[in-house]
Design a protein around this motif. Structure first.
Motif, PDB file in Angstrom:
ATOM      1  N   UNK A  13      18.093   5.594  10.142  1.00 49.22           N
ATOM      2  CA  UNK A  13      17.297   5.820  11.173  1.00 49.22           C
ATOM      3  C   UNK A  13      15.919   5.516  11.132  1.00 49.22           C
TER       4      UNK A  13
ATOM      5  N   UNK B 159      10.727   3.578   2.264  1.00 48.69           N
ATOM      6  CA  UNK B 159      10.342   5.035   1.738  1.00 48.69           C
ATOM      7  C   UNK B 159      10.782   5.302   0.208  1.00 48.69           C
TER       8      UNK B 159
ATOM      9  N   UNK C  19      12.474   2.915   9.985  1.00 48.97           N
ATOM     10  CA  UNK C  19      12.171   1.458  10.191  1.00 48.97           C
ATOM     11  C   UNK C  19      11.621   0.770   9.079  1.00 48.97           C
ATOM     12  N   UNK C  20      11.088   1.615   8.070  1.00 46.62           N
ATOM     13  CA  UNK C  20      10.438   1.049   6.866  1.00 46.62           C
ATOM     14  C   UNK C  20      10.808   1.583   5.443  1.00 46.62           C
TER      15      UNK C  20
ATOM     16  N   UNK D 167       7.736  11.214   2.082  1.00 45.96           N
ATOM     17  CA  UNK D 167       6.880  10.391   2.810  1.00 45.96           C
ATOM     18  C   UNK D 167       5.388  10.616   2.404  1.00 45.96           C
ATOM     19  N   UNK D 168       4.695   9.440   2.271  1.00 44.79           N
ATOM     20  CA  UNK D 168       3.412   9.202   1.722  1.00 44.79           C
ATOM     21  C   UNK D 168       2.285   9.123   2.803  1.00 44.79           C
ATOM     22  N   UNK D 169       1.620  10.051   2.984  1.00 41.44           N
ATOM     23  CA  UNK D 169       0.662   9.972   4.382  1.00 41.44           C
ATOM     24  C   UNK D 169      -0.786  10.178   3.662  1.00 41.44           C
TER      25      UNK D 169
ATOM     26  N   UNK E  48       3.118   7.039  -5.758  1.00 44.03           N
ATOM     27  CA  UNK E  48       4.389   7.307  -5.114  1.00 44.03           C
ATOM     28  C   UNK E  48       5.198   7.946  -6.248  1.00 44.03           C
ATOM     29  N   UNK E  49       6.204   8.936  -5.719  1.00 42.73           N
ATOM     30  CA  UNK E  49       6.950   9.621  -6.705  1.00 42.73           C
ATOM     31  C   UNK E  49       8.114   8.853  -7.449  1.00 42.73           C
TER      32      UNK E  49
ATOM     33  N   UNK F 152       0.848  -1.064  -0.115  1.00 42.66           N
ATOM     34  CA  UNK F 152       0.048  -0.144  -0.007  1.00 42.66           C
ATOM     35  C   UNK F 152       0.996   1.360   0.046  1.00 42.66           C
TER      36      UNK F 152
END
Lengths: 242, 242
Positions: free
Chosen positions: B70, B75, B72-73, B88-90, B52-53, B10
């Motif tokens: 730094x 990006x 944890x996932x 960051x995708x929010x 996503x870019x 996702x």
């Protein structure tokens, strides 16, 4: 006019000096006091401007600022007309959790800026793929090593920050008081309500959330508090209640 | 595991076929039924992936998908190490307003997709520079030509949509019933509560909001309803109450 223009600056579609020129052209010169206030007000604005895209994320072409067809406001639009990608800038969502155990509340000492060394409840940006309560549970796990069932928490507050951020804050009563500080926390503890050091809290919203959680602690179903922190054109903060 | 990986898909940091490989590697082959369900589930995922870019918005370099230092996932990170921009995708925020006048509720017929021709209350994406209640007032003005004082509305609901959107819905009682359809509406009307055509509403959330507004209409201070529409791994929707 001033508010709309300020919003345009905030949206990154107008520079601060262009704003000053606009004011001058309309016969509204700024006094040095007003100028200083504008500079203070501009910190958020400049932040938002810097976050606007210079290049198109779809094709890599330089972006332009203009009103797209069918829209009513200036946006960042790809300069390559065969691409035409429009980059919408929107406020972000922050999620937080006020966790309690036997009348004590979980607080974390911030190991990172802003407000490093100050205290707050676990909170952070909502990620794609999770709901607000899942996000609040994840942040609590990451910052304090505390797990809770996201389906068990209750919505406690909605805070708006000056048109750049909204916060949804939950409360949850924990089954035990084990914890382990994550890398964003230099210390974690459970603090009795009457021992909270209110002047050591990281943000005004942390103060609001804890104050409201305390007021609601004996309510089975809490009232959802709505508060807004607005930046006024004189550079001051103004708080509005929902 | 499946959920976390699905969240990664996702978030655009994992392809559907990579997800299938992961399942296979872990000894979880998909039946053809499960495969079809995954494809259905994937519509949102693919939408998020496409959003996503591909290129860095700061320097125009192609983006890579990896875990930044730094973090944890995974990006979207700029491939140019001297830039290093992380995108960051929010989830986005949608704001809406349920406006009433003399026991009738303001509804707009949608002139645009999705759900063109169906009815709903004014709602749309929150813009930078405004608060949720200001956004709800703006959308009402744009879609229905109805103005109200943003300080007068009350928070009615918080809805989460499958980790991609959150909605804050307000209610407000209007001083009069004048209106003018905006370009996103093909019709606007004030409908008595008992004449709402529930099967002609645009989205499940519109149904939820109106149903809750009706239940709360005699309450001076409404209960804030929290509801979540989750996509489960079998491709179905599941509704959770807050």
């Amino acid at each position: 006019m001033a508010y709309r223009k300020a919003a345009a600056i905030l949206a990154g579609s107008c520079t601060v000096s262009a704003f000053q020129s606009t004011l001058l052209n309309r016969g509204i010169p700024l006094s040095s006091g007003q100028h200083n206030n504008l500079r203070r007000f501009s910190s958020n604005i400049i932040l938002a401007m810097n976050s606007g895209p210079s290049f198109c994320e779809k094709c890599g072409t330089a972006m332009e600022i203009r009103i797209p067809h069918g829209d009513e406001r200036e946006r960042h639009v790809c300069g390559n007309s065969s691409c035409g990608y429009v980059s919408y800038q929107n406020p972000k969502v922050v999620v937080g959790a006020i966790c309690t155990h036997l009348d004590r509340v979980l607080l974390c000492k911030r190991a990172i800026e802003p407000c490093k060394g100050k205290w707050g409840y676990p909170q952070g940006y909502l990620e794609i793929g999770e709901t607000t309560r899942q996000g609040a549970a994840r942040e609590t796990w990451e910052e304090a090593g505390v797990k809770f069932d996201a389906s068990k928490c209750q919505l406690l507050a909605l805070y708006n920050l000056a048109g750049i951020q909204i916060q949804t804050i939950y409360r949850v009563d924990l089954d035990d008081d084990t914890f382990e500080a994550g890398h964003e926390s230099s210390d974690v503890k459970f603090v009795p309500w009457n021992e909270i050091q209110w002047d050591e809290l990281a943000f005004p919203t942390v103060h609001w959330g804890l104050e409201h959680a305390l007021a609601m602690k004996d309510e089975e179903k809490p009232i959802v508090q709505e508060r807004t922190k607005l930046v006024t054109m004189d550079g001051q903060w103004k708080v509005e209640e929902g």
